[in-house]
Design a protein around this motif. Structure first.
Motif, short mmCIF file in Angstrom:
data_model
loop_
_atom_site.label_atom_id
_atom_site.label_comp_id
_atom_site.label_asym_id
_atom_site.label_seq_id
_atom_site.Cartn_x
_atom_site.Cartn_y
_atom_site.Cartn_z
N ARG A 16 73.11 46.43 -7.59
CA ARG A 16 73.98 45.25 -7.64
C ARG A 16 73.83 44.51 -8.97
N SER A 17 72.59 44.36 -9.42
CA SER A 17 72.34 43.66 -10.68
C SER A 17 72.97 44.41 -11.85
N VAL A 18 72.78 45.72 -11.89
CA VAL A 18 73.37 46.53 -12.96
C VAL A 18 74.89 46.41 -12.92
N THR A 19 75.47 46.46 -11.74
CA THR A 19 76.93 46.37 -11.62
C THR A 19 77.43 45.03 -12.13
N LEU A 20 76.81 43.95 -11.72
CA LEU A 20 77.25 42.62 -12.16
C LEU A 20 77.02 42.40 -13.66
N GLN A 21 75.90 42.90 -14.18
CA GLN A 21 75.66 42.79 -15.62
C GLN A 21 76.68 43.62 -16.41
N ALA A 22 77.03 44.79 -15.88
CA ALA A 22 78.02 45.64 -16.55
C ALA A 22 79.38 44.95 -16.59
N ILE A 23 79.76 44.31 -15.49
CA ILE A 23 81.03 43.59 -15.44
C ILE A 23 81.03 42.44 -16.46
N ALA A 24 79.94 41.69 -16.49
CA ALA A 24 79.84 40.56 -17.44
C ALA A 24 79.93 41.07 -18.87
N CYS A 25 79.23 42.14 -19.15
CA CYS A 25 79.25 42.73 -20.49
C CYS A 25 80.67 43.18 -20.84
N ALA A 26 81.35 43.85 -19.91
CA ALA A 26 82.72 44.32 -20.14
C ALA A 26 83.65 43.16 -20.44
N GLU A 27 83.51 42.07 -19.70
CA GLU A 27 84.37 40.90 -19.92
C GLU A 27 84.13 40.29 -21.30
N ILE A 28 82.89 40.25 -21.73
CA ILE A 28 82.58 39.72 -23.06
C ILE A 28 83.17 40.62 -24.14
N VAL A 29 82.98 41.92 -24.00
CA VAL A 29 83.51 42.89 -24.97
C VAL A 29 85.03 42.78 -25.05
N GLU A 30 85.67 42.63 -23.90
CA GLU A 30 87.14 42.50 -23.89
C GLU A 30 87.58 41.18 -24.53
N ASN A 31 86.92 40.08 -24.16
CA ASN A 31 87.33 38.76 -24.64
C ASN A 31 87.01 38.51 -26.10
N ILE A 32 85.86 38.96 -26.55
CA ILE A 32 85.43 38.68 -27.93
C ILE A 32 85.94 39.74 -28.91
N ASP A 70 87.56 50.07 -18.90
CA ASP A 70 88.08 50.45 -17.57
C ASP A 70 87.06 49.99 -16.54
N LYS A 71 87.32 48.84 -15.95
CA LYS A 71 86.34 48.25 -15.03
C LYS A 71 86.18 49.07 -13.76
N ASP A 72 87.23 49.74 -13.30
CA ASP A 72 87.07 50.58 -12.12
C ASP A 72 86.10 51.73 -12.38
N VAL A 73 86.20 52.34 -13.55
CA VAL A 73 85.26 53.40 -13.93
C VAL A 73 83.85 52.82 -14.03
N LEU A 74 83.73 51.67 -14.66
CA LEU A 74 82.42 51.04 -14.87
C LEU A 74 81.77 50.61 -13.55
N ILE A 75 82.53 49.96 -12.70
CA ILE A 75 81.97 49.48 -11.42
C ILE A 75 81.61 50.65 -10.52
N THR A 76 82.50 51.63 -10.43
CA THR A 76 82.24 52.81 -9.60
C THR A 76 80.98 53.53 -10.08
N SER A 77 80.87 53.74 -11.38
CA SER A 77 79.70 54.41 -11.95
C SER A 77 78.42 53.61 -11.70
N SER A 78 78.51 52.30 -11.87
CA SER A 78 77.34 51.44 -11.67
C SER A 78 76.85 51.50 -10.23
N LEU A 79 77.78 51.51 -9.30
CA LEU A 79 77.40 51.54 -7.88
C LEU A 79 76.83 52.89 -7.45
#
Length: 183
Positions: free
Chosen positions: A64-80, A86-95
């Motif tokens: 769960r921690s890895v998944t949430l950290q990955a999502i936060a990292c993805a959002e930062i990379v996208e925004n900045i 691809d969050k579906d690929v990232l979340i699925t892989s993390s889980l």
């Protein structure tokens, strides 16, 4: 535990499943956790440790921690940086990245024969392939650990690799264990 209870306990244990937009991916993750857990000897999902040295934290907590950290990292990379993730690929892989932990350690915290003989991403990748999850997800899973000699080739694989090591080292640090960073 009957099938419905197991499925429900997986969904409750991993609320990040709801963040997967692709229903096929989401169902595959639930099915893989269910199939894997049914073959294990653990009484509860939450009893499986992160590993044999970090027993104070469960594999579910780490996942769960890895998944949430990955999502936060993805959002930062996208925004900045305006880099698409691809969050579906990232979340699925993390889980799914550490699903094999249920076979790698016994109830005493010792490595099983499976844990001694197999690189721990192998089982997860084979289950992802069996459930027809895309190569990008399989790639993220296999490259999340340096034990794989395959280097991450996608943004999602890079994110998963680094957040997995970040979470692992954070847990090792608070338990006064050697860091992967220092090895």
């Amino acid at each position: 535990m009957i099938k419905v209870d197991l499925r429900n306990s997986i969904i409750e244990a991993l609320p990040e499943l709801e963040l997967i937009q692709n229903n096929e991916y989401k169902e595959a993750v639930i099915d893989i956790w269910e199939e894997t857990y049914k073959k294990s000897e653990w009484a509860r999902l939450e009893d499986v440790p992160k590993n044999n040295k970090v027993r104070a934290y469960s594999n579910v907590q780490h996942t769960r921690s890895v998944t949430l950290q990955a999502i936060a990292c993805a959002e930062i990379v996208e925004n900045i940086h305006n880099i698409k993730v691809d969050k579906d690929v990232l979340i699925t892989s993390s889980l799914l990245h550490d699903i094999s932990k249920v076979f790698e350690y016994d109830n005493n915290g010792n490595k099983t024969n499976y844990g001694k003989m197999m690189q721990h991403g192998v089982y997860s990748v084979s289950k992802a392939a069996e459930h027809r999850l895309p190569l990008e997800i399989q790639h993220c899973i296999v490259t999340h650990t340096e034990l794989s000699k395959v280097m991450p080739q996608t943004i999602e694989a890079l994110i998963l690799h680094y957040v997995d090591y970040l979470d692992s080292d954070l847990l090792s640090h608070v338990l006064h264990l050697p860091l992967a960073l220092k090895r």
